[in-house]
Every structure is written in structure tokens, then in C-alpha cells.
Scaffold this motif. Structure first.
Motif, PDB file in Angstrom:
ATOM      1  N   VAL A   2       0.841  -1.196   0.000  1.00 15.08           N
ATOM      2  CA  VAL A   2       0.000   0.000   0.000  1.00 15.08           C
ATOM      3  C   VAL A   2       0.875   1.244   0.000  1.00 15.08           C
ATOM      4  O   VAL A   2       1.820   1.360   0.791  1.00 15.08           O
ATOM      5  CB  VAL A   2      -0.924   0.008   1.229  1.00 15.08           C
ATOM      6  CG1 VAL A   2      -1.801   1.262   1.221  1.00 15.08           C
ATOM      7  CG2 VAL A   2      -1.782  -1.245   1.249  1.00 15.08           C
ATOM      8  N   ASP A   3       0.566   2.185  -0.876  1.00 14.73           N
ATOM      9  CA  ASP A   3       1.351   3.420  -0.982  1.00 14.73           C
ATOM     10  C   ASP A   3       0.701   4.511  -0.125  1.00 14.73           C
ATOM     11  O   ASP A   3      -0.033   5.362  -0.610  1.00 14.73           O
ATOM     12  CB  ASP A   3       1.425   3.856  -2.450  1.00 14.73           C
ATOM     13  CG  ASP A   3       2.326   5.067  -2.625  1.00 14.73           C
ATOM     14  OD1 ASP A   3       3.083   5.399  -1.677  1.00 14.73           O
ATOM     15  OD2 ASP A   3       2.258   5.717  -3.696  1.00 14.73           O
ATOM     16  N   LEU A   4       0.970   4.464   1.173  1.00  5.82           N
ATOM     17  CA  LEU A   4       0.403   5.465   2.078  1.00  5.82           C
ATOM     18  C   LEU A   4       0.974   6.853   1.801  1.00  5.82           C
ATOM     19  O   LEU A   4       0.251   7.855   1.880  1.00  5.82           O
ATOM     20  CB  LEU A   4       0.681   5.064   3.532  1.00  5.82           C
ATOM     21  CG  LEU A   4      -0.104   3.871   4.081  1.00  5.82           C
ATOM     22  CD1 LEU A   4       0.351   3.558   5.509  1.00  5.82           C
ATOM     23  CD2 LEU A   4      -1.598   4.145   4.058  1.00  5.82           C
ATOM     24  N   MET A   5       2.257   6.915   1.491  1.00  6.68           N
ATOM     25  CA  MET A   5       2.888   8.212   1.264  1.00  6.68           C
ATOM     26  C   MET A   5       2.352   8.884   0.000  1.00  6.68           C
ATOM     27  O   MET A   5       2.411  10.104  -0.137  1.00  6.68           O
ATOM     28  CB  MET A   5       4.410   8.054   1.163  1.00  6.68           C
ATOM     29  CG  MET A   5       5.062   7.579   2.456  1.00  6.68           C
ATOM     30  SD  MET A   5       4.778   8.663   3.888  1.00  6.68           S
ATOM     31  CE  MET A   5       3.522   7.742   4.782  1.00  6.68           C
ATOM     32  N   ASN A 236       7.606   4.805   3.446  1.00  8.84           N
ATOM     33  CA  ASN A 236       6.340   4.085   3.290  1.00  8.84           C
ATOM     34  C   ASN A 236       6.417   2.688   3.926  1.00  8.84           C
ATOM     35  O   ASN A 236       5.509   2.275   4.657  1.00  8.84           O
ATOM     36  CB  ASN A 236       5.989   3.957   1.818  1.00  8.84           C
ATOM     37  CG  ASN A 236       4.563   3.488   1.597  1.00  8.84           C
ATOM     38  OD1 ASN A 236       3.609   4.225   1.794  1.00  8.84           O
ATOM     39  ND2 ASN A 236       4.407   2.233   1.204  1.00  8.84           N
ATOM     40  N   LYS A 237       7.514   1.982   3.676  1.00 10.73           N
ATOM     41  CA  LYS A 237       7.668   0.647   4.244  1.00 10.73           C
ATOM     42  C   LYS A 237       7.797   0.716   5.760  1.00 10.73           C
ATOM     43  O   LYS A 237       7.238  -0.139   6.486  1.00 10.73           O
ATOM     44  CB  LYS A 237       8.892  -0.047   3.647  1.00 10.73           C
ATOM     45  CG  LYS A 237       9.052  -1.476   4.150  1.00 10.73           C
ATOM     46  CD  LYS A 237      10.171  -2.206   3.428  1.00 10.73           C
ATOM     47  CE  LYS A 237      10.271  -3.651   3.923  1.00 10.73           C
ATOM     48  NZ  LYS A 237      11.333  -4.409   3.223  1.00 10.73           N
ATOM     49  N   ALA A 294       4.039  13.660  10.533  1.00 18.45           N
ATOM     50  CA  ALA A 294       5.486  13.757  10.730  1.00 18.45           C
ATOM     51  C   ALA A 294       6.253  12.961   9.672  1.00 18.45           C
ATOM     52  O   ALA A 294       7.226  13.461   9.079  1.00 18.45           O
ATOM     53  CB  ALA A 294       5.852  13.273  12.133  1.00 18.45           C
ATOM     54  N   SER A 295       5.825  11.727   9.409  1.00 18.82           N
ATOM     55  CA  SER A 295       6.560  10.873   8.453  1.00 18.82           C
ATOM     56  C   SER A 295       6.520  11.418   7.026  1.00 18.82           C
ATOM     57  O   SER A 295       7.567  11.516   6.370  1.00 18.82           O
ATOM     58  CB  SER A 295       6.002   9.442   8.498  1.00 18.82           C
ATOM     59  OG  SER A 295       6.135   8.899   9.789  1.00 18.82           O
ATOM     60  N   PRO A 296       5.345  11.794   6.491  1.00 20.11           N
ATOM     61  CA  PRO A 296       5.328  12.366   5.133  1.00 20.11           C
ATOM     62  C   PRO A 296       6.114  13.671   5.030  1.00 20.11           C
ATOM     63  O   PRO A 296       6.774  13.918   4.010  1.00 20.11           O
ATOM     64  CB  PRO A 296       3.840  12.598   4.861  1.00 20.11           C
ATOM     65  CG  PRO A 296       3.127  11.661   5.760  1.00 20.11           C
ATOM     66  CD  PRO A 296       3.969  11.576   6.985  1.00 20.11           C
ATOM     67  N   LEU A 297       6.046  14.515   6.057  1.00 19.23           N
ATOM     68  CA  LEU A 297       6.792  15.774   6.016  1.00 19.23           C
ATOM     69  C   LEU A 297       8.296  15.514   5.976  1.00 19.23           C
ATOM     70  O   LEU A 297       9.034  16.181   5.236  1.00 19.23           O
ATOM     71  CB  LEU A 297       6.436  16.642   7.229  1.00 19.23           C
ATOM     72  CG  LEU A 297       5.061  17.319   7.203  1.00 19.23           C
ATOM     73  CD1 LEU A 297       4.808  18.057   8.512  1.00 19.23           C
ATOM     74  CD2 LEU A 297       4.938  18.274   6.025  1.00 19.23           C
TER      75      LEU A 297
END
Length: 318
Positions: A2-5, A236-237, A294-297
Motif C-alpha cells: 500500500v502506498d500510504l505516502m 512508506n515501508k 510527521a513521516s510524510p513531512l
């Protein structure tokens, strides 16, 4: 996988909607400050039961002394008999000066004319001077600022191998997001800002940063294992690997807090209800901001740095 980012802008849009709701709620309802932040007087009057009109009580106080009161129902257990409960009418009268003895007497006499308050009823009065309320507000702000600075320094030092300064900054941005979401709950439900707000806020800060550090630690480990992967694949992983753990941990914590909230609602314990209700909102926001803010930023910042570096190394056309 799944590509959450790849759906990061949907997550940002949801946070933007919450921010708009907060602004609209603030403009429409304002912020209710308890006397711990504003100064004033709290009166707790023992009642025979909880069958009384709080709006009528507020009007009576207004007519008696010309000051606005926020009236709530509360209860506590009888220390002498655990099977009995003591019902309380709680008057929060915020003002630039605490109530005088004559004003307190006028309030009690006026309420006795309308409600069945026993002559020997327990009446507890607490006063907070306005300058103490202002000092309390400033100390709360200082606590948030100092904790944020320490968090950035800690993350910076611990995650130096993955550009820790930017990771720390984005972790704090996620914390600000959580505080904003929790503040929205206070504004929408018109919960008075008091010491419970500060306690709930610092609790969420500690809970959220713990979850964020777990994600960062997984990113750091995967950096060694996925040397050829892009930042998008790496983050993403890492998020997917921690997703189940984060959700399960949050559900466990939420179960305990929700149980406490239900207990407070059933027994009408105002102080616990005011603390746990925003805490539920903050816990949900904490896991959301860690995974999807936080993670995507952090990913976007690192990709931008790589693009700039690649552009600088690209030979100019002649």
C-alpha cells in the motif's frame, strides 16, 4: 504494498479541515477560561440531588451580584458511607477580583430561595487572584516551549545519521497538530481551559513523541537495509511495518481512557470528564500525526534536498 505516502495530501487536507473547524468554532464560541487561567472564585455547594437547572442558577447569580457564572453539576463519594454520593452545584465565577464575603452570602441566599439547599449544607469556596491565573498561563506556555526544544535536541542527537534536526522539527510540528486538534475539542464542546488542559496536553505530547520516535527508529534501521530505495519507498515501508503496532498500542490506551471517561459520565465527576474527553481526541490525533503528518513531512523534506542537490550537480547547458 500500500502506498500510504502517495496519499499524503489527503492526510494534510483532513488536518486542514480540522484547523478550519477550530477557527470557526473559536470565532463562534470563543474560549472558555476557568478561574485557574483567568482568576475568580469557585463555589461548591452541596445539593440534595442533581435535579437542578444550571442555567437558572447562573441567572440567579447574575441577578444577585451582577457577575457571570458558569454552573455545572458534579458529584463525589461520601467518605463516611461509600454507598452514598454527595451532589454538588459548582459555580465558576471568573472576574478581575475575587468575591467578597458579602457577595458570597448574597449568592448563597439567592440560591436558597430557589433551590432546596439545606442549612447545614457543605459549602466550599476557592479563590484565585487574577495575577496568579496569568502566571499559571505563562508557566503552561513555558512548559510547552521548553518540552518542544528538548524534544528537538533529543531527536537531533539520537537520529544524527538520518538528519536528526529536520526529524526533530517535524516531530514537533506533529505535536503542534495534536495540541490544535485537542484545543478544537475544547472549543467545540466549550470545555473550560484549566489545569486539566495543561495536564492532558503534556500527556499527549509525551505519548505522541514516543510513537514518532518508534517510526524514526524503523526508518533508520531500514536505511541500512534498503540502501538503493528512494525516500518514499523507505518511509512508506517503515510506516507500514509500524502501523499494526501503533494501532494496537493506541487501542489499548484508548480502552483504559474510555473506561475512565464512561465512569466519570455515569457518576458525573466533572474533573475527570474534562480531562479524559480531550485526552481521547488527543490519543487518536497522536497516532494519526505520527503516521501521516510527521513521516510524510520528513519524506518530502529529504526528497526536496535530494532534488536540490541533483539540480546543483547537473551541468549547465551551453
Amino acid at each position: 504494498m500500500v502506498d500510504l505516502m502517495g496519499k499524503k495530501y489527503y492526510f494534510f487536507a483532513l488536518s486542514l479541515v480540522i484547523l478550519i473547524v477550530c477557527i470557526v468554532g473559536f470565532l463562534a464560541n470563543g474560549v472558555v477560561l476557568d478561574i485557574q487561567f483567568q482568576g475568580g472564585t469557585i463555589m461548591q455547594i452541596e445539593m440534595p440531588d442533581d435535579n437542578f437547572d444550571t442555567e437558572l442558577a447562573a441567572d440567579i447569580v447574575k441577578n444577585a451580584i451582577g457577575k457571570t457564572a458558569t454552573v455545572n453539576k458534579s458529584s463525589t463519594f461520601n467518605a463516611e458511607n461509600e454507598d452514598e454520593r454527595i451532589y454538588l452545584m459548582v459555580l465558576n465565577i471568573a472576574s478581575e477580583e475575587t468575591l467578597t464575603e458579602d457577595e458570597r452570602t448574597a449568592v448563597i441566599d439567592a440560591l436558597r430561595e430557589e433551590f432546596s439547599i439545606a442549612e447545614d449544607a457543605s459549602i466550599n469556596v476557592n479563590s484565585v487572584e487574577p495575577f496568579i491565573g496569568e502566571e499559571f498561563r505563562m508557566n503552561a506556555v513555558k512548559a510547552i516551549v521548553i518540552s518542544s526544544i528538548l524534544i528537538v535536541l533529543y531527536v537531533w542527537l539520537r537520529f544524527r545519521s538520518m538528519h536528526g534536526l529536520s526529524a526533530g522539527v517535524f516531530a514537533v510540528i506533529a505535536l503542534v497538530h495534536d495540541i490544535m486538534v485537542m484545543f478544537t475539542a475544547y472549543v467545540i464542546f466549550r470545555i473550560p481551559l484549566n489545569d486539566s488542559f495543561v495536564a492532558a496536553m503534556l500527556t499527549i505530547i509525551g505519548y505522541s513523541i514516543n510513537d514518532t520516535i518508534v517510526i524514526y527508529d524503523r526508518i533508520r534501521e531500514n536505511t541500512k537495509l534498503m540502501r538503493k530505495a528512494s525516500y518514499r519507498e523507505l518511509v512508506n515501508k517503515s510506516v507500514l511495518q509500524c502501523l499494526t503496532r501503533s494501532i494496537n498500542t493506541s487501542l489499548t490506551t484508548l480502552t483504559a481512557v474510555l473506561t475512565l471517561l464512561v465512569f466519570a459520565v455515569i457518576y458525573n465527576i466533572q474533573s475527570i470528564r474534562e480531562f479524559t474527553m480531550p485526552l481521547v481526541v488527543g490519543l487518536i490525533s497522536g497516532v494519526y500525526s505520527t503516521l501521516f503528518i510527521a513521516s510524510p513531512l520528513y519524506m518530502m523534506w529529504q526528497e526536496r534536498k535530494l532534488n536540490r542537490k541533483a539540480a546543483a550537480q547537473k551541468p549547465a547547458k551551453t
